[in-house]
Design a protein around this motif. Structure first.
Motif, PDB file in Angstrom:
ATOM      1  N   UNK A  17       0.789  -1.225   0.000  1.00 20.12           N
ATOM      2  CA  UNK A  17       0.000   0.000   0.000  1.00 20.12           C
ATOM      3  C   UNK A  17       0.822   1.276   0.000  1.00 20.12           C
ATOM      4  N   UNK A  18       2.152   1.152   0.044  1.00 20.66           N
ATOM      5  CA  UNK A  18       3.024   2.336   0.090  1.00 20.66           C
ATOM      6  C   UNK A  18       4.001   2.339  -1.083  1.00 20.66           C
ATOM      7  N   UNK A  19       3.540   1.821  -2.206  1.00 15.73           N
ATOM      8  CA  UNK A  19       4.421   1.663  -3.356  1.00 15.73           C
ATOM      9  C   UNK A  19       4.799   2.993  -4.017  1.00 15.73           C
ATOM     10  N   UNK A  20       4.028   4.045  -3.793  1.00  8.72           N
ATOM     11  CA  UNK A  20       4.276   5.308  -4.500  1.00  8.72           C
ATOM     12  C   UNK A  20       5.419   6.127  -3.911  1.00  8.72           C
ATOM     13  N   UNK A  21       5.763   5.873  -2.660  1.00  2.77           N
ATOM     14  CA  UNK A  21       6.808   6.666  -2.020  1.00  2.77           C
ATOM     15  C   UNK A  21       8.082   5.875  -1.787  1.00  2.77           C
ATOM     16  N   UNK A  22       9.029   6.499  -1.076  1.00  2.00           N
ATOM     17  CA  UNK A  22      10.326   5.872  -0.806  1.00  2.00           C
ATOM     18  C   UNK A  22      10.302   5.106   0.521  1.00  2.00           C
ATOM     19  N   UNK A  23       9.287   4.280   0.697  1.00  3.37           N
ATOM     20  CA  UNK A  23       9.093   3.605   1.979  1.00  3.37           C
ATOM     21  C   UNK A  23       9.878   2.296   2.065  1.00  3.37           C
ATOM     22  N   UNK A  24      10.444   2.064   3.237  1.00  6.13           N
ATOM     23  CA  UNK A  24      11.204   0.843   3.529  1.00  6.13           C
ATOM     24  C   UNK A  24      10.524   0.115   4.684  1.00  6.13           C
TER      25      UNK A  24
END
Length: 471
Positions: free
Chosen positions: A353-360
């Motif tokens: 669900x957080x594919x759009x940002x630079x999330x790790x």
């Protein structure tokens, strides 16, 4: 989208000579939020000339005058605290929790330096000799992106307290934050030329500042690699240098500690500032015979770490500042797997669900050996390494087996024992039983974590030169 075209030189916002454009990208969703025009060598020369001229009179100002300026700065920044928090979340992707704390520290830095200044002795006696502590000159301030405005406020407050003028090169990725902060400084009514700011790349603006003969001192916070480059360049003109560099901080949990409290605290601590913190305790040292218990507690704690929208008050880990930083962290996670460490939580890829940002993903490795790269190299992301030790002596050896020495942490039911261990750790700051901050205590690193100290009396003295007058 905001277009930033000006720097700040000699008391006013001015159009820069440089023409290169840098795009500002929201790390949460990869949407553009602005553009900034980058300065060049000519802009740096103008800024330094303004600071040099201003230094002649500003270096002679009274303590009372400097205290009033610091008070004005505090009031101006405090008035726009909410705006400064919001732009930091937008541009940097820092969590609301962290950005709020960072801005509070920025504002407090002026009060802290006022307190220091009220009790500081600029004139002393040593033997039969009269000693004057005089401002070092024009200071080049170079700051990173991970807490930009807080670093600028702290370094500027110290420079003003000393009677120095400054030229600031913030990270180009922090341009929205810097512009708003500079507007605060302008409203505070600083004398012309005391504060100058040029946005630009490190290899252009940073290099020009470091190489310029009229810069007497460099105060730099950032990576060890860049710090070494600055130190090498500064040698040619024998500049004074303060470097606050990287870290790989050990967190020693002694066997008598309350593991139910200490391990969750250790996990959340490792993810401070989304793991993009030089003081983050990213090496968790635990008794080997308690490793299974530690693994269970750490995995349970990781399940409660909220990775997500940094604007939400409940979020613990936001996005990495850039795609480049995201890729760096992903690389190290793969390195950990390749080295044979056991993946306890998180891992490669982005959270669902957080594919759009630079999330790790909030990642934990266990059964880590201290000679592994993930235990030796600064990752600067939400990656924790759990390292088992045999006994107290082994824990100390492992803690010190690193090129870094910025911060360390020790947890024990016996404070006297913890203090004894802390005294043997090669680090500039050691916290016992929790994560603590004292803005009046010296802050800086041993070994390759830096040179010099910041904060309080020790930090102020870094901006002063002792002059002996023999009567």
């Amino acid at each position: 989208m905001k277009n930033i075209t000006k720097g700040y030189i000699n008391g006013e916002f001015v159009t820069l000579h440089g023409t290169q454009i840098f795009n500002l990208i929201n790390p949460t969703n990869h949407q553009p939020v602005g553009q900034v025009t980058l300065g060049d060598e000519e802009d740096v020369q103008r800024a330094i000339a303004a600071a040099k001229t201003a230094f002649k009179s500003f270096s002679q100002t009274s303590v009372a005058t400097r205290i009033q300026l610091l008070e004005n700065l505090k009031q101006a920044v405090n008035k726009r605290e909410k705006e400064l928090i919001e732009v930091m979340i937008l541009e940097y992707g820092g969590t609301r929790q962290f950005c709020t704390m960072s801005l509070q520290n920025a504002i407090a830095s002026f009060d802290n330096m006022i307190t220091t200044l009220r009790h500081f002795e600029f004139q002393r006696k040593s033997g039969n000799t009269f000693i004057q502590l005089t401002p070092v000159g024009v200071v080049g301030i170079i700051t990173p992106w991970n807490s930009s405005n807080s670093f600028i406020c702290s370094k500027l407050a110290t420079a003003i307290a000393a009677g120095c003028t400054v030229v600031v090169k913030p990270s180009e990725m922090s341009a929205l934050q810097t512009e708003l902060l500079t507007a605060c400084f302008h409203e505070a009514g600083l004398p012309k030329g005391v504060y100058n700011m040029v946005n630009g790349l490190g290899n252009v603006v940073g290099t020009a500042i470091t190489n310029h003969p009229d810069i007497a001192k460099i105060s730099f916070t950032g990576s060890t690699v860049t710090g070494k480059q600055i130190a090498r360049s500064a040698v040619d003109t024998v500049k004074r240098v303060t470097l606050e560099l990287g870290g790989k901080s050990p967190n020693i949990i002694l066997e008598d500690a309350d593991f139910e409290q200490a391990i969750p605290q250790a996990v959340f601590g490792a993810y401070m500032n989304s793991g993009q913190a030089c003081i983050a305790p990213t090496r968790l040292l635990v008794p080997k015979d308690r490793l299974e218990t530690v693994n269970q507690l750490a995995k349970a704690a990781a399940a409660h770490v909220v990775v997500g929208n940094p604007a939400d008050a409940a979020t613990n880990v936001g996005p990495m500042v850039s795609e480049k930083q995201f890729e760096r962290v992903q690389h190290y996670i793969q390195v950990g797997l390749d080295e044979g460490a056991t993946l306890l939580a998180g891992g490669p890829g982005k959270p669902a669900g957080l594919e759009e940002g630079n999330f790790v993903k909030a990642t934990i490795f266990t059964n880590v050996r201290n000679d592994m790269r993930i235990a030796q190299e600064e990752i600067f992301g939400p990656v924790l390494s759990i390292i088992p030790y045999e006994n107290e002596e082994d824990a100390i050896t492992i803690a010190n087996d690193t090129m870094y020495g910025l911060a360390a942490y020790v947890t024990s039911a016996n404070e006297a024992r913890a203090l004894k261990v802390a005294s043997r750790i090669d680090a500039g700051r050691v916290c016992i039983n929790g994560f603590k901050h004292d803005p009046m205590a010296p802050f800086g690193g041993f070994k390759q974590s830096g040179l010099g100290r910041e904060f309080g009396v020790y930090g102020l003295e870094e901006y002063l030169e002792p002059k002996s007058i023999l009567l």
